[in-house]
Scaffold this motif. Structure first.
Motif, mmCIF file in Angstrom:
data_model
loop_
_atom_site.group_PDB
_atom_site.id
_atom_site.type_symbol
_atom_site.label_atom_id
_atom_site.label_comp_id
_atom_site.label_asym_id
_atom_site.label_seq_id
_atom_site.Cartn_x
_atom_site.Cartn_y
_atom_site.Cartn_z
ATOM 1 N N ARG A 233 0.804 -1.227 0.000
ATOM 2 C CA ARG A 233 0.000 0.000 0.000
ATOM 3 C C ARG A 233 0.839 1.280 0.000
ATOM 4 O O ARG A 233 0.513 2.219 -0.745
ATOM 5 N N PRO A 234 1.917 1.404 0.798
ATOM 6 C CA PRO A 234 2.715 2.641 0.718
ATOM 7 C C PRO A 234 3.296 2.893 -0.672
ATOM 8 O O PRO A 234 3.252 4.014 -1.185
ATOM 9 N N THR A 235 3.847 1.848 -1.293
ATOM 10 C CA THR A 235 4.392 2.004 -2.642
ATOM 11 C C THR A 235 3.278 2.307 -3.642
ATOM 12 O O THR A 235 3.472 3.111 -4.566
ATOM 13 N N ALA A 236 2.125 1.679 -3.474
ATOM 14 C CA ALA A 236 1.007 1.930 -4.385
ATOM 15 C C ALA A 236 0.578 3.394 -4.328
ATOM 16 O O ALA A 236 0.267 4.002 -5.361
ATOM 17 N N GLY A 237 0.577 3.976 -3.126
ATOM 18 C CA GLY A 237 0.224 5.393 -3.018
ATOM 19 C C GLY A 237 1.202 6.286 -3.759
ATOM 20 O O GLY A 237 0.799 7.228 -4.453
ATOM 21 N N VAL A 238 2.489 5.990 -3.631
ATOM 22 C CA VAL A 238 3.505 6.779 -4.343
ATOM 23 C C VAL A 238 3.328 6.633 -5.851
ATOM 24 O O VAL A 238 3.397 7.623 -6.604
ATOM 25 N N VAL A 239 3.103 5.415 -6.316
ATOM 26 C CA VAL A 239 2.935 5.170 -7.748
ATOM 27 C C VAL A 239 1.730 5.934 -8.293
ATOM 28 O O VAL A 239 1.798 6.556 -9.365
ATOM 29 N N LEU A 240 0.622 5.912 -7.567
ATOM 30 C CA LEU A 240 -0.582 6.597 -8.035
ATOM 31 C C LEU A 240 -0.400 8.113 -8.043
ATOM 32 O O LEU A 240 -0.837 8.786 -8.990
ATOM 33 N N VAL A 241 0.240 8.650 -7.020
ATOM 34 C CA VAL A 241 0.451 10.107 -6.987
ATOM 35 C C VAL A 241 1.384 10.544 -8.108
ATOM 36 O O VAL A 241 1.110 11.530 -8.818
ATOM 37 N N LEU A 242 2.486 9.831 -8.299
ATOM 38 C CA LEU A 242 3.415 10.182 -9.378
ATOM 39 C C LEU A 242 2.743 10.043 -10.742
ATOM 40 O O LEU A 242 2.933 10.885 -11.629
ATOM 41 N N GLY A 243 1.968 8.977 -10.919
ATOM 42 C CA GLY A 243 1.264 8.803 -12.187
ATOM 43 C C GLY A 243 0.251 9.896 -12.439
ATOM 44 O O GLY A 243 0.108 10.380 -13.571
#
Length: 314
Positions: A233-243
């Motif tokens: 979940r932490p990495t997924a949040g970063v990926v979604l924000v950057l995307g």
């Protein structure tokens, strides 16, 4: 009394030495942070300030040719937010961003879980997955524009050969099809980025955690839901924000494929700012549109940081 007097200077010298150590450590941290801070101020802070000042002036080609542009205050922002063009572009941007993020993340996560398993030529396939991300967007957009051409595109030829369509589909010229076509291409470009980050996060999960869950009787779905996903979940949040930030600000794919058409069906806020600046030479309005994009990106980043802090306190 003598022993107390002897200890007092020792205590004072120790506290003084500790204070000097703390000051030295603070100076070292400041020295390491100084280059990064200077870089941010020079290459991010200065352009942002210039963009804000440009949006507060009547910065057009005519005004700039005659000298300094007159000050207009927030007039560009007020007119921009009240215009029908902005509302349509904002709605298109929301659909374009949401569709791209959902598809990129879903496919990227599935591929990350797939590549987590070892199989022959797995490393080679993972390397080839990076090609869409490494290719220049101009080349990518041009290739997809040829493939999606309504008359001679290979996509329509394949669909006709499989008898899936009876007439040519206007992928880039239809008002309904064009938006989903640019979402498809942007998804193709962003999948490698999502896969790479999510794959690294999956690899970082200790294998003992999965083994313990399997011993407790967890199947593949329960293993993903209760073990893998919480750790991702932490990495997924970063990926979604950057995307989201990248999709919001990048007009390349849309400009190469459709140019914002047909009839503004694919005009996003990024392409609207590009059109205002380089087609109409309305630099003040383009800067105001850019300010909106910066504000939206900042809000997304702050929401992500707030969610991360809440997760840490749970």
């Amino acid at each position: 009394m003598r022993s107390a007097r002897r200890r007092a200077p020792d205590t004072g010298s120790r506290s003084g030495a500790a204070a000097r150590v703390r000051r030295r450590e603070a100076a070292v941290r400041a020295a390491f942070l100084a280059p990064a801070a200077a870089f941010l101020l020079l290459f991010l802070g200065r352009p942002l300030v210039d963009n804000v000042t440009t949006s507060l002036r009547d910065s057009t080609a005519v005004a700039l040719s005659g000298g300094e542009a007159p000050f207009t205050g927030p007039d560009h922002h007020v007119r921009l937010l009240a215009s029908e063009e902005f509302r349509r572009a904002a709605a298109t941007t929301a659909l374009y961003t949401a569709g791209s993020l959902a598809a990129q993340f879903t496919v990227g996560l599935a591929l990350a879980l797939f590549f987590h398993r070892r199989f022959p030529l797995g490393r080679l396939v993972r390397s080839l997955m990076l090609l869409p991300w490494l290719m220049p967007l101009i080349a990518t957009g041009t290739a997809w524009r040829w493939m999606l051409d309504a008359d001679d595109g290979i996509v329509n030829e394949v669909l006709r050969a499989l008898h899936l369509v009876s007439a040519d589909v206007p992928w880039l010229t239809g008002t309904h099809e064009a938006l989903w076509s640019v979402v498809l291409v942007n998804t193709w470009v962003g999948i490698p980025f999502n896969t790479a980050l999510l794959y690294a996060a999956v690899q970082a999960i200790p294998p003992q955690v999965h083994e313990a869950a399997r011993l407790d009787g967890a199947g593949p779905l329960r293993l993903f839901r209760y073990v893998t996903w919480p750790l991702l979940r932490p990495t997924a949040g970063v990926v979604l924000v950057l995307g989201a930030v990248y999709t919001l600000r990048a007009p390349d794919v849309v400009l190469v494929l459709t140019g914002g058409g047909p009839a503004g069906a694919t005009r996003t806020l990024a392409t609207l700012a590009y059109e205002q600046a380089y087609a109409r030479f309305e630099f003040g309005r383009a800067a105001a549109t850019g300010n909106v994009l910066v504000l939206v990106s900042l809000v997304l980043a702050l929401l992500h940081l707030r969610a991360v802090r809440r997760a840490r306190h749970l």
